[in-house]
Design an enzyme around this catalytic site. Structure first.
Site, mmCIF file in Angstrom:
data_model
loop_
_atom_site.group_PDB
_atom_site.id
_atom_site.type_symbol
_atom_site.label_atom_id
_atom_site.label_comp_id
_atom_site.label_asym_id
_atom_site.label_seq_id
_atom_site.Cartn_x
_atom_site.Cartn_y
_atom_site.Cartn_z
ATOM 1 N N TYR A 58 1.141 -1.025 0.354
ATOM 2 C CA TYR A 58 0.068 0.164 -0.340
ATOM 3 C C TYR A 58 0.780 1.668 -0.457
ATOM 4 O O TYR A 58 2.148 1.822 1.476
ATOM 5 C CB TYR A 58 -0.612 0.052 1.245
ATOM 6 C CG TYR A 58 -2.195 -0.929 1.520
ATOM 7 C CD1 TYR A 58 -1.919 -1.770 0.029
ATOM 8 C CD2 TYR A 58 -2.739 -1.209 2.260
ATOM 9 C CE1 TYR A 58 -3.219 -2.880 0.363
ATOM 10 C CE2 TYR A 58 -3.757 -2.229 2.704
ATOM 11 C CZ TYR A 58 -3.842 -3.018 1.170
ATOM 12 O OH TYR A 58 -5.364 -3.646 1.423
ATOM 13 N N ARG A 213 -16.191 0.225 -1.812
ATOM 14 C CA ARG A 213 -15.742 0.837 -1.731
ATOM 15 C C ARG A 213 -16.173 2.524 -1.831
ATOM 16 O O ARG A 213 -16.108 3.229 -2.757
ATOM 17 C CB ARG A 213 -14.476 0.753 -3.024
ATOM 18 C CG ARG A 213 -14.043 -0.585 -3.091
ATOM 19 C CD ARG A 213 -13.218 -0.793 -4.457
ATOM 20 N NE ARG A 213 -12.145 -2.122 -4.015
ATOM 21 C CZ ARG A 213 -13.123 -3.251 -4.198
ATOM 22 N NH1 ARG A 213 -14.455 -3.554 -4.454
ATOM 23 N NH2 ARG A 213 -11.991 -4.135 -3.791
ATOM 24 N N GLY A 214 -17.182 3.297 -1.048
ATOM 25 C CA GLY A 214 -17.761 3.655 -0.828
ATOM 26 C C GLY A 214 -18.940 3.613 -1.411
ATOM 27 O O GLY A 214 -20.206 4.560 -1.226
ATOM 28 N N SER A 217 -22.363 3.358 0.720
ATOM 29 C CA SER A 217 -22.071 4.383 1.761
ATOM 30 C C SER A 217 -23.167 4.960 1.721
ATOM 31 O O SER A 217 -23.629 5.476 3.190
ATOM 32 C CB SER A 217 -20.927 4.510 2.154
ATOM 33 O OG SER A 217 -20.892 6.149 1.293
#
Length: 336
Positions: A58, A213-214, A217
């Site tokens: 990352y 990944r949102g 959401s």
């Protein structure tokens, strides 16, 4: 709020009911605020979250160093309760391109040495190859992790995005604590073969992508412009008609959430929590505000009627588009 605890499999560590996925604090979702990221990790630890998940690739070690700084500056009591989950093996070049995976035993030990240094810890709690290396038998990769466990550098073997056959082979080599894999209302593929296998073998699940990944959401706008360095700019589920279809699912979910007086994100996380005591959702909060919202899911109780309404609003396989671009889907042993 009292944080519930769960065990990652019959041989794994006891962790909080939610874990914190730290990837977005360093990579793949646009720019992030370092100070806010560290403050968010501290807030998670203070709230009783124990599991911190990262990958050595990352932002090429940036995320591990970020977590290392957060742990170093946290109160000793909170630092001692933190559990680190690390993925390794992904190969990248200086431009950030992906070039495969390396699961050779020598590479496993090399990756671990660097991670221990960047994290500033004397051991890693759960260690796992990010994706199966097609050129190295999983028995060899897991065997190398087992050797690291014998020497005290790792506590538990983990797996990531692998299918039922690979899980069985790994578990026959060494005790496996858990499988990290995408699982959400719109990513339910593990229910067919993988989840029954892990439950048969007593292996826990750490579920990433619980908010896709949102996407589910409740905060993702139809007209949102994504930066070039944001993974979602290239993700099939965020493109054109796929995005419109998927956000329609979110609006159907929003009606159920509003009836309960909670947010869409809290409903989506609570749904994953409802799937079993062997599943620990990872929330990818990058700010204290989003973390607080995610933690609120622990206070949401979904009864049979709620679950039926959610199932009707967002049926299995209702999402449009693959989880990853085609090139990355080819590396997913879990999809075979």
């Amino acid at each position: 709020m009292t944080m519930r605890t769960r065990t990652l499999g019959t041989t794994g560590p006891q962790t909080s009911a939610l874990g914190l996925g730290c990837m977005g604090m360093s990579a793949l979702y646009g720019d992030a605020d370092r100070a806010e990221s560290i403050a968010t990790i501290h807030a998670a630890l203070e709230a009783g979250v124990t599991l911190l998940d990262t990958g050595d690739f990352y932002a090429m070690g940036h995320n591990e160093m970020l977590i290392g700084e957060a742990l170093r500056t946290a109160p000793a009591a909170l630092r001692e309760q933190a559990l680190t989950s690390v993925k390794f093996g992904a190969l990248r070049d200086p431009e950030g391109n992906w070039s495969g995976y390396d699961g050779r035993p020598a590479a496993v030990k090399n990756f671990a040495a660097y991670s221990l240094q960047r994290l500033g810890v004397d051991h890693i709690d759960v260690y796992r190859i990010a994706r199966l290396d097609p050129d190295v038998p999983i028995e060899e990769t897991v065997g190398a992790i087992a050797e690291l466990i014998e020497k005290g550098y790792v506590r538990h073997v983990g797996l990531s995005e692998v299918g039922a056959d690979t899980i069985r082979r790994a578990a026959a080599t060494a005790p496996v604590s858990d499988l990290q894999i995408e699982y959400s209302l719109i990513s339910r593929g593990i229910e067919r073969d993988i989840l029954p296998t892990t439950r048969e073998l007593g292996i826990g699940i750490t579920a990433y992508g619980v908010l896709s990944r949102g996407l589910i959401s409740g905060h993702f706008a139809r007209d949102r412009q994504l930066a070039a360095n944001d993974f979602r700019a290239h993700s099939p589920r965020f493109q054109g008609e796929n995005l419109q279809h998927n956000l329609n699912l979110v609006e159907a979910l929003r009606k159920i959430a509003e009836q309960q007086g909670v947010t869409v994100a809290q409903t989506a996380i609570a749904w994953v929590l409802s799937r079993g005591e062997d599943i620990v959702p990872l929330v990818g909060a990058r700010t204290r505000e989003r973390l607080s919202e995610s933690l609120g899911a622990l206070d949401v109780t979904l009864d049979a009627a709620d679950l039926a309404a959610i199932e009707e609003a967002v049926p299995a396989d209702a999402a449009a588009g693959d989880r990853y671009p085609t090139a990355q889907m080819t590396h997913l042993d879990s999809e075979r």
